[in-house]
Structure formats: structure tokens, C-alpha cells
Design a protein around this motif. Structure first.
Motif, PDB file in Angstrom:
ATOM      1  N   ILE A 244       0.902  -1.076   0.023  1.00  0.00           N
ATOM      2  CA  ILE A 244      -0.195   0.015  -0.074  1.00  0.00           C
ATOM      3  C   ILE A 244       0.932   1.290   0.164  1.00  0.00           C
ATOM      4  N   GLU A 245       1.974   1.288   0.846  1.00  0.00           N
ATOM      5  CA  GLU A 245       2.900   2.335   0.860  1.00  0.00           C
ATOM      6  C   GLU A 245       3.659   2.706  -0.649  1.00  0.00           C
ATOM      7  N   GLU A 246       3.847   1.515  -1.622  1.00  0.00           N
ATOM      8  CA  GLU A 246       4.278   2.041  -2.817  1.00  0.00           C
ATOM      9  C   GLU A 246       3.333   2.171  -3.800  1.00  0.00           C
ATOM     10  N   GLY A 247       2.109   1.514  -3.354  1.00  0.00           N
ATOM     11  CA  GLY A 247       1.148   1.523  -4.307  1.00  0.00           C
ATOM     12  C   GLY A 247      -0.129   2.355  -3.751  1.00  0.00           C
ATOM     13  N   TRP A 248      -1.215   1.383  -3.469  1.00  0.00           N
ATOM     14  CA  TRP A 248      -2.583   1.776  -2.923  1.00  0.00           C
ATOM     15  C   TRP A 248      -3.286   0.610  -2.525  1.00  0.00           C
ATOM     16  N   GLU A 249      -4.380   0.949  -1.506  1.00  0.00           N
ATOM     17  CA  GLU A 249      -5.296  -0.059  -1.257  1.00  0.00           C
ATOM     18  C   GLU A 249      -6.385  -0.255  -2.117  1.00  0.00           C
ATOM     19  N   THR A 250      -6.398  -1.555  -2.749  1.00  0.00           N
ATOM     20  CA  THR A 250      -7.088  -1.852  -3.708  1.00  0.00           C
ATOM     21  C   THR A 250      -8.683  -2.056  -3.419  1.00  0.00           C
ATOM     22  N   ILE A 251      -9.781  -2.017  -4.335  1.00  0.00           N
ATOM     23  CA  ILE A 251     -11.005  -1.871  -4.227  1.00  0.00           C
ATOM     24  C   ILE A 251     -11.723  -2.892  -5.012  1.00  0.00           C
ATOM     25  N   ALA A 252     -12.981  -3.654  -4.635  1.00  0.00           N
ATOM     26  CA  ALA A 252     -13.515  -4.583  -5.237  1.00  0.00           C
ATOM     27  C   ALA A 252     -15.077  -4.657  -4.780  1.00  0.00           C
TER      28      ALA A 252
ATOM     29  N   SER B 169     -16.537  -7.381  -3.393  1.00  0.00           N
ATOM     30  CA  SER B 169     -16.211  -8.146  -2.328  1.00  0.00           C
ATOM     31  C   SER B 169     -14.808  -8.568  -1.779  1.00  0.00           C
ATOM     32  N   PRO B 170     -14.851  -9.082  -0.485  1.00  0.00           N
ATOM     33  CA  PRO B 170     -13.744  -9.275   0.156  1.00  0.00           C
ATOM     34  C   PRO B 170     -12.768 -10.507  -0.538  1.00  0.00           C
ATOM     35  N   ILE B 171     -12.651 -10.603  -1.960  1.00  0.00           N
ATOM     36  CA  ILE B 171     -11.941 -11.543  -2.548  1.00  0.00           C
ATOM     37  C   ILE B 171     -10.837 -11.127  -3.352  1.00  0.00           C
ATOM     38  N   SER B 172      -9.729 -11.686  -2.947  1.00  0.00           N
ATOM     39  CA  SER B 172      -8.263 -11.160  -3.917  1.00  0.00           C
ATOM     40  C   SER B 172      -8.367 -11.900  -4.909  1.00  0.00           C
ATOM     41  N   TYR B 173      -7.641 -11.303  -6.082  1.00  0.00           N
ATOM     42  CA  TYR B 173      -7.450 -12.007  -7.228  1.00  0.00           C
ATOM     43  C   TYR B 173      -6.467 -13.307  -7.006  1.00  0.00           C
ATOM     44  N   HIS B 174      -5.193 -13.340  -6.571  1.00  0.00           N
ATOM     45  CA  HIS B 174      -4.552 -14.281  -6.249  1.00  0.00           C
ATOM     46  C   HIS B 174      -4.568 -14.450  -4.426  1.00  0.00           C
ATOM     47  N   PRO B 175      -4.502 -15.610  -4.332  1.00  0.00           N
ATOM     48  CA  PRO B 175      -4.406 -16.007  -2.680  1.00  0.00           C
ATOM     49  C   PRO B 175      -3.288 -15.352  -1.927  1.00  0.00           C
ATOM     50  N   THR B 176      -2.251 -15.040  -2.459  1.00  0.00           N
ATOM     51  CA  THR B 176      -1.060 -14.362  -1.924  1.00  0.00           C
ATOM     52  C   THR B 176      -1.293 -12.790  -1.627  1.00  0.00           C
ATOM     53  N   GLU B 177      -2.433 -12.422  -2.331  1.00  0.00           N
ATOM     54  CA  GLU B 177      -2.688 -10.893  -2.391  1.00  0.00           C
ATOM     55  C   GLU B 177      -3.405 -10.443  -0.940  1.00  0.00           C
ATOM     56  N   ARG B 178      -3.389  -9.187  -0.567  1.00  0.00           N
ATOM     57  CA  ARG B 178      -4.121  -8.821   0.325  1.00  0.00           C
ATOM     58  C   ARG B 178      -5.883  -8.804  -0.105  1.00  0.00           C
ATOM     59  N   ILE B 179      -6.519  -8.607   1.261  1.00  0.00           N
ATOM     60  CA  ILE B 179      -7.898  -8.635   0.514  1.00  0.00           C
ATOM     61  C   ILE B 179      -8.242  -7.240   0.340  1.00  0.00           C
ATOM     62  N   PRO B 180      -9.041  -6.820  -0.991  1.00  0.00           N
ATOM     63  CA  PRO B 180      -9.377  -5.492  -1.252  1.00  0.00           C
ATOM     64  C   PRO B 180     -10.249  -4.865  -0.404  1.00  0.00           C
ATOM     65  N   HIS B 181     -10.462  -3.705  -0.426  1.00  0.00           N
ATOM     66  CA  HIS B 181     -11.457  -2.986   0.220  1.00  0.00           C
ATOM     67  C   HIS B 181     -12.759  -3.179  -0.238  1.00  0.00           C
ATOM     68  N   ILE B 182     -13.690  -3.305   0.493  1.00  0.00           N
ATOM     69  CA  ILE B 182     -15.103  -3.615  -0.091  1.00  0.00           C
ATOM     70  C   ILE B 182     -15.913  -2.225  -0.502  1.00  0.00           C
ATOM     71  N   LEU B 183     -16.467  -2.029  -1.662  1.00  0.00           N
ATOM     72  CA  LEU B 183     -16.996  -0.889  -2.135  1.00  0.00           C
ATOM     73  C   LEU B 183     -18.458  -0.873  -1.312  1.00  0.00           C
ATOM     74  N   THR B 184     -18.664   0.602  -0.711  1.00  0.00           N
ATOM     75  CA  THR B 184     -19.885   0.660  -0.006  1.00  0.00           C
ATOM     76  C   THR B 184     -20.846   1.207  -1.313  1.00  0.00           C
ATOM     77  N   VAL B 185     -22.242   1.003  -1.096  1.00  0.00           N
ATOM     78  CA  VAL B 185     -22.971   1.527  -2.260  1.00  0.00           C
ATOM     79  C   VAL B 185     -22.825   2.976  -2.415  1.00  0.00           C
ATOM     80  N   GLU B 186     -22.545   4.020  -1.780  1.00  0.00           N
ATOM     81  CA  GLU B 186     -22.049   5.355  -1.819  1.00  0.00           C
ATOM     82  C   GLU B 186     -20.757   5.249  -2.718  1.00  0.00           C
TER      83      GLU B 186
END
Length: 350
Positions: free
Chosen positions: A116-124, A126-143
Motif C-alpha cells: 500500500i505504501e508503494e501503491g494503494w489499497e485496492t477496491i472490489a 467483495s472481499p476476494i483477492s485475485y490471487h491467494p497471496t494478495e491482500r484482501i481488497p476494500h469492499i465498496l459501499t453503495v455510496e
């Protein structure tokens, strides 16, 4: 058929060959530079009917890497105008831009997720990462979903003001919109998850918002993944049904690619491997489509069009290898194609 014009709204392409959007990973802070000017300008000199600028982030988190293109501010859009003006003034090509958000597949370098320090917190969705070794993305609220729809709308307004002829919404390859479409990456229980109608809602809201910024002089394409090659995932039947909806929401063409959302799936690769997906969408949804995927030869492109499998031919790697494939093909087929007047001495070989 490859060298016959085709019209989308008031945008007429002189031929059916399109330079497919391909990330160059060469921007700084989202801005294009001299490389991009030469890269896109040279393809226009090669005679392609349409050039589509690479996936361009509608916000900083929408990039795949720190070096991807962006259009989240007016200065970035203005810097793209130099490329647009050159293409319009020095060729017969039209030029489009692919608007994108990477979602959970962002914040990477060489396909590896960075901190996150070099890049950013990802969003999605649902709380499912693309690859199992990746961090869980932030779940988007309706807003927050509504904010992303607005980001696409704002990016479109900037792109239209800069002079682009075509807007393509990137809803394929496992990026944010595709993540909403697929039941394997979207397990929400609100109005954006569950049923087919709910999972396509985000895309349709984006399409409607983007269309508010368009006029008859700018066409709208949507790129989808025809299938994601995974059991119980998004498949070609879903793509046909989605394309029917897109047509009713004033989308001019569906650009049919595949894959990208589920890690590790096996994709059968052969020349034109995605053409059957384009064909099925075109003929069952009654929409104009673009075919893409290892189309390397002009005669193959012509065959695809004649068989009614697509209305446009998107070339990626082959047009990187040979920017002049459109004009070279016109020599072989004795067809008309734009050729720079500065190069006319080379038009007829000795």
C-alpha cells in the motif's frame, strides 16, 4: 469487407481494422509523453481505421501500475490532446480511449502486487483477492460505487472535450466492472450482487452516465470477457444477455475478449481463438461486435468479416510488430487505404 467504411453514430471509420487498446506502462503520474505520441501517431500513419488508447484510469486507484495512463484530471486530458490532434490532422484514422478501473487487480508491478505504501489499497465488490497471496481488497459501499460511476462520467467529459471519437468502457479481463459481473468475484447481497440483473447494474449505471456526456459525434463501445473459463463463472450465455441490455442502453459495439478474472484458468490459445465468442454475441444478441485475439493476417481478418463473425477486427500484438499492416494489406488486396503522402514513393514496389 475489411476496407469498407462503417459508421457508429456520426463516426465513420474508413476501414474495419482497429488497434486494440494495450497498456504501455510508460506514463508518469498518469500523463502521456513523447513515447505515446510516437506510438499512437505511427499506428495512425499505418492506416488503421481506429486507434484506441490504452486502458486509462478514471481515478488513481484505477490504474494497474504506477506507470499506467490516467484521465482523472483536466491536465491529463489536455496532454492527450496533442496525440488526438496529430491523428486527426495527419491521417484518416479515428481515435478512441479505453476508460478503466483495475479494482482488485491494481497496485501491481510486473504482475506482482506491491505494498500500500508503494501503491494503494485496492477496491472490489467483495472481499476476494485475485490471487491467494494478495491482500484482501476494500469492499465498496453503495455510496462508493456511486462515486465510481461519477468517475467514469467525469473521465468521459474530459475525453470528449479533448477530442476523442470513441469511448470504450473496459468491462473485461478481471478489472473492476468485470469483478461485479462475475458471481465468482461478486458475492454481495445488496442491489449490486446476487442476480444477473444486480451484477450488471454497476456497468449499466456507468453506461447511462457516460452516455449523458456523449453526442452523436462520439461513439460508445464496451469491452467484455465473453467467458472467464471457470465453472459457475461468467460465460458466453451471460455475455449474450448482457449485450442485449447494452444495445438497449445505446452502446454502439461490444468488443468481445475473454478471461482475466479467475487466476490459473486454462485458456485454449489458437489464431482467432476468441472469434467464436464475438460471433455468438453478434448473432444471438443482434449487436455489432469486435473480434480480437491472435488475429495476425489480413486474409484471416477478411474471412472473419465475410462469415459474419464480427463488424470490426481488433489487432493487438500484430499491430505492435507491424504498424503498417493495414496499408500493406491494402496493397495485396488492391484496396484503398490511407498512406502518408510523404511516403508515396514507396507505395508501388519496383
Amino acid at each position: 469487407m475489411l476496407y469498407t467504411p462503417i459508421k457508429f453514430r456520426n463516426v465513420e471509420l474508413k476501414n474495419r481494422l482497429v488497434m486494440s487498446p494495450m497498456c504501455m506502462y510508460s506514463s508518469e503520474n498518469g500523463f502521456p509523453n513523447d513515447f505515446h505520441f510516437v506510438h499512437y501517431g505511427s499506428r495512425a500513419q499505418g492506416g488503421a481505421g481506429l486507434i484506441i488508447v490504452e486502458a486509462t484510469g478514471v481515478e488513481p486507484r484505477g490504474r494497474i501500475t504506477n506507470h499506467c495512463m490516467g484521465i482523472w484530471n483536466d491536465e491529463q486530458a489536455e496532454s492527450l490532446k496533442k496525440i488526438i490532434d496529430f491523428v486527426h490532422e495527419n491521417s484518416e484514422s479515428k481515435i478512441g480511449i479505453q476508460l478503466s478501473h483495475s479494482g482488485r487487480k491494481g497496485s501491481t508491478e510486473n504482475t506482482i502486487q506491491i505494498s500500500i505504501e508503494e501503491g494503494w489499497e485496492t477496491i472490489a465488490p467483495s472481499p476476494i483477492s485475485y490471487h491467494p497471496t494478495e491482500r484482501i481488497p476494500h469492499i465498496l459501499t453503495v455510496e462508493e460505487i456511486k462515486e465510481q460511476v461519477q468517475n467514469f462520467k467525469n473521465a468521459t467529459r474530459r475525453a470528449v472535450a479533448a477530442g476523442f471519437d470513441v469511448i470504450e468502457i473496459h468491462a473485461a479481463h478481471g478489472y473492476l466492472i468485470h469483478q461485479f459481473l462475475s458471481p465468482l468475484s461478486n458475492i454481495r447481497t445488496d442491489e449490486y450482487g446476487g442476480s444477473f440483473e444486480n451484477r450488471i447494474r454497476f456497468l449499466i449505471e456507468i453506461v447511462d452516465a457516460v452516455n449523458q456526456e456523449l453526442n452523436d459525434n462520439v461513439a460508445l463501445f464496451v469491452r467484455i470477457s465473453g467467458t472467464e473459463y471457470a465453472e459457475n463463472g461468467w460465460d458466453i450465455k451471460d455475455s449474450v444477455e448482457l449485450s442485449k441490455v447494452l444495445k438497449n442502453h445505446a452502446v454502439d459495439l461490444v468488443d468481445v475478449s475473454s478471461g482475466g478474472n479467475i487466476h490459473g484458468v486454462k485458456i485454449p490459445l489458437f489464431d482467432g481463438y476468441q472469434v467464436p465468442l464475438s460471433s455468438q454475441v453478434r448473432n444471438e444478441a443482434d449487436v455489432k461486435t469486435g473480434a480480437v485475439g491472435l488475429i495476425k493476417k489480413i486474409d484471416h481478418a477478411e474471412e472473419i468479416l465475410k462469415k459474419g463473425d464480427a463488424d470490426l477486427i481488433f489487432m493487438g500484438r500484430e499491430i505492435l510488430r507491424n504498424p503498417y499492416i493495414a496499408v500493406e494489406g491494402s496493397f495485396e488486396m488492391n484496396e484503398d487505404c490511407f498512406f502518408p503522402h510523404q511516403y508515396l514513393r514507396a507505395k508501388i514496389s519496383s
